[in-house]
Design an enzyme around this catalytic site. Structure first.
Site, short mmCIF file in Angstrom:
data_model
loop_
_atom_site.label_atom_id
_atom_site.label_comp_id
_atom_site.label_asym_id
_atom_site.label_seq_id
_atom_site.Cartn_x
_atom_site.Cartn_y
_atom_site.Cartn_z
N ASN A 157 1.12 3.47 -2.89
CA ASN A 157 1.60 3.89 -4.23
C ASN A 157 1.09 5.28 -4.61
O ASN A 157 1.83 6.11 -5.13
CB ASN A 157 1.11 2.91 -5.31
CG ASN A 157 1.74 1.54 -5.16
OD1 ASN A 157 2.70 1.37 -4.42
ND2 ASN A 157 1.19 0.57 -5.87
N ARG A 185 2.31 -4.91 6.03
CA ARG A 185 1.55 -3.89 5.32
C ARG A 185 2.38 -2.60 5.29
O ARG A 185 2.76 -2.09 6.34
CB ARG A 185 0.18 -3.60 5.95
CG ARG A 185 -0.58 -2.53 5.14
CD ARG A 185 -2.03 -2.36 5.55
NE ARG A 185 -2.68 -1.45 4.60
CZ ARG A 185 -3.96 -1.49 4.23
NH1 ARG A 185 -4.75 -2.41 4.75
NH2 ARG A 185 -4.45 -0.63 3.36
N ASP A 208 0.82 -1.21 0.00
CA ASP A 208 0.00 0.00 0.00
C ASP A 208 0.86 1.26 0.00
O ASP A 208 1.99 1.25 0.48
CB ASP A 208 -0.92 -0.02 1.24
CG ASP A 208 -2.08 0.96 1.11
OD1 ASP A 208 -2.42 1.37 -0.02
OD2 ASP A 208 -2.66 1.33 2.16
N LEU A 227 10.50 -20.50 -4.93
CA LEU A 227 9.51 -19.61 -4.32
C LEU A 227 8.17 -19.67 -5.06
O LEU A 227 8.12 -19.58 -6.28
CB LEU A 227 10.02 -18.15 -4.38
CG LEU A 227 9.04 -17.09 -3.88
CD1 LEU A 227 8.89 -17.15 -2.37
CD2 LEU A 227 9.47 -15.69 -4.32
N HIS A 236 2.02 3.35 -8.91
CA HIS A 236 1.78 1.93 -9.21
C HIS A 236 2.90 1.39 -10.09
O HIS A 236 3.36 0.27 -9.92
CB HIS A 236 0.43 1.76 -9.93
CG HIS A 236 -0.74 2.19 -9.10
ND1 HIS A 236 -0.90 1.81 -7.78
CD2 HIS A 236 -1.81 2.97 -9.40
CE1 HIS A 236 -2.04 2.35 -7.31
NE2 HIS A 236 -2.60 3.04 -8.26
N ARG A 273 -0.03 7.74 -2.70
CA ARG A 273 0.56 8.82 -1.88
C ARG A 273 2.01 9.07 -2.27
O ARG A 273 2.48 10.21 -2.28
CB ARG A 273 0.45 8.46 -0.39
CG ARG A 273 -0.93 8.77 0.16
CD ARG A 273 -1.16 8.10 1.49
NE ARG A 273 -1.40 6.68 1.33
CZ ARG A 273 -1.27 5.78 2.31
NH1 ARG A 273 -0.88 6.17 3.51
NH2 ARG A 273 -1.53 4.50 2.07
N TRP A 274 2.72 8.02 -2.62
CA TRP A 274 4.12 8.16 -3.05
C TRP A 274 4.18 9.10 -4.27
O TRP A 274 5.02 10.00 -4.33
CB TRP A 274 4.69 6.79 -3.40
CG TRP A 274 6.13 6.81 -3.85
CD1 TRP A 274 7.22 6.66 -3.04
CD2 TRP A 274 6.62 6.98 -5.18
NE1 TRP A 274 8.37 6.73 -3.80
CE2 TRP A 274 8.03 6.92 -5.11
CE3 TRP A 274 6.02 7.17 -6.43
CZ2 TRP A 274 8.84 7.05 -6.24
CZ3 TRP A 274 6.82 7.31 -7.55
CH2 TRP A 274 8.22 7.25 -7.45
N GLU A 328 -12.51 -4.53 -3.83
CA GLU A 328 -13.01 -3.17 -3.54
C GLU A 328 -12.31 -2.11 -4.40
O GLU A 328 -12.79 -0.98 -4.51
CB GLU A 328 -12.81 -2.82 -2.06
CG GLU A 328 -13.79 -3.53 -1.13
CD GLU A 328 -13.56 -5.03 -1.02
OE1 GLU A 328 -12.40 -5.47 -1.03
OE2 GLU A 328 -14.57 -5.77 -0.97
N SER A 379 -8.09 -4.65 5.17
CA SER A 379 -8.72 -4.33 3.87
C SER A 379 -9.17 -5.59 3.12
O SER A 379 -8.91 -5.76 1.93
CB SER A 379 -7.76 -3.50 3.01
OG SER A 379 -7.39 -2.32 3.69
N ARG A 398 -12.36 2.60 -7.67
CA ARG A 398 -11.47 3.70 -8.09
C ARG A 398 -11.83 4.20 -9.49
O ARG A 398 -12.51 3.49 -10.24
CB ARG A 398 -10.02 3.20 -8.08
CG ARG A 398 -9.61 2.82 -6.67
CD ARG A 398 -8.16 2.42 -6.61
NE ARG A 398 -7.82 2.10 -5.23
CZ ARG A 398 -6.61 2.21 -4.71
NH1 ARG A 398 -5.61 2.61 -5.46
NH2 ARG A 398 -6.41 1.91 -3.45
#
Ligand code: IPE
Ligand code: IPE
Ligand code: MG
Length: 253
Positions: free
Chosen positions: A35, A201, A33, A144, A50, A37-38, A80, A209, A84
């Site tokens: 992206n 997070r 979480d 992985l 993003h 705001r960055w 959710e 969320s 957007r």
């Protein structure tokens, strides 16, 4: 065997940070979480965050591979997130393809196996097909396990599981008397995967969320204010170090 060197000795170069492989969590889940705001902090459109975030994904994947982590589950797009603005949704849903175009060869050479959890059917075809191609192409890898949670929502997952269980009970494939936690787990997107040991997070919020509500019942949580595009191996190792200090009791003493 990894060297046991203390962490935050800043005289060491970042490259020499080591973590004992055997103390690493087997399965790490991350809510990536911050992206938007960055980007906004830099006067850029949210989508720039993003885009920047995909290189962080690769940094974390590399760190996880180095430590022999078995599974990494990344919250990429939630049920959710459709709320957007459409251009942002469209942009985000193009990123899996872009990420795989850039990095699939490297992931393959690192023996990474790609997976996906979520309602893939209701994603645009180009997203679904790019991810499916990577899943098929890495099917036989046993390093992985890198799961992308795409169009994932825990409540959606649980309702889907309940409906399938109900149908199987009606068809006598499942008996109501025998229904237990293991059965329920098998009806989830995460069937067959170990539950996450550690949830990270980024971005400062302290909430789930709608991520993995069932699976995180006994997971250790680690939060950071660092925004996802700024997250690096340094914070990742810090999370692992704190995880290592935790005492997991599972209700016992
Ligand atoms: C997380 O970053 C990425 C997705 C939800 C797809 P955000 O876009 O939520 O960034 P913030 O939280 O608005 O900063
Ligand atoms: C969670 O982030 C979803 C993903 C990281 C994919 P959000 O930004 O959507 O979460 P809220 O809205 O702050 O709870
Ligand atoms: Mg957010």
């Amino acid at each position: 065997m990894s060297m046991k060197v203390p962490f935050f000795n800043h005289k060491q170069s970042k490259e020499s940070y080591q973590f004992p492989e055997e103390a690493a969590p087997e399965h790490i889940a991350i809510i990536m979480d911050g992206n938007g705001r960055w980007a906004q902090k830099r006067g850029l459109p949210r989508v720039a965050g993003h885009k920047e975030g995909i290189s962080t994904v690769m940094k974390v994947v590399k760190a996880a591979v180095k430590l022999n982590v078995k599974a990494l589950t990344l919250y990429t797009f939630s049920t959710e997130n459709w709320k957007r603005p459409r251009p942002e949704v469209d942009f985000i849903l193009k990123l899996p393809k872009e990420f795989l175009h850039l990095y699939l060869p490297e992931l393959i050479s690192n023996n990474v196996r790609i997976g996906a959890i979520g309602d893939m059917e209701n994603l645009p075809a180009h997203t679904r097909e790019a991810v499916q191609f990577a899943i098929d192409r890495t099917r036989n890898n046993d390093g992985l396990r890198l799961n992308f949670a795409l169009n994932y929502g825990s409540r959606h997952e649980l309702i889907k599981a309940m409906k399938e269980m109900y149908a199987d009970i009606n068809n006598e494939k499942l008996s109501l008397e025998e229904l237990d936690e293991q059965h329920v787990s098998q009806y989830l997107y995460t069937a067959g995967m170990p539950e996450p040991d550690l949830l990270i997070r980024t971005g400062g919020e302290k909430r789930l969320s709608n991520f993995l509500l069932w699976q995180l019942a006994y997971t250790e949580f680690w939060f950071t204010d660092v925004l996802w595009p700024d997250f690096s191996e340094k914070e990742f190792l810090q999370a692992l170090e704190e995880y290592r200090q935790r005492k997991r009791r599972y209700g016992g003493i």
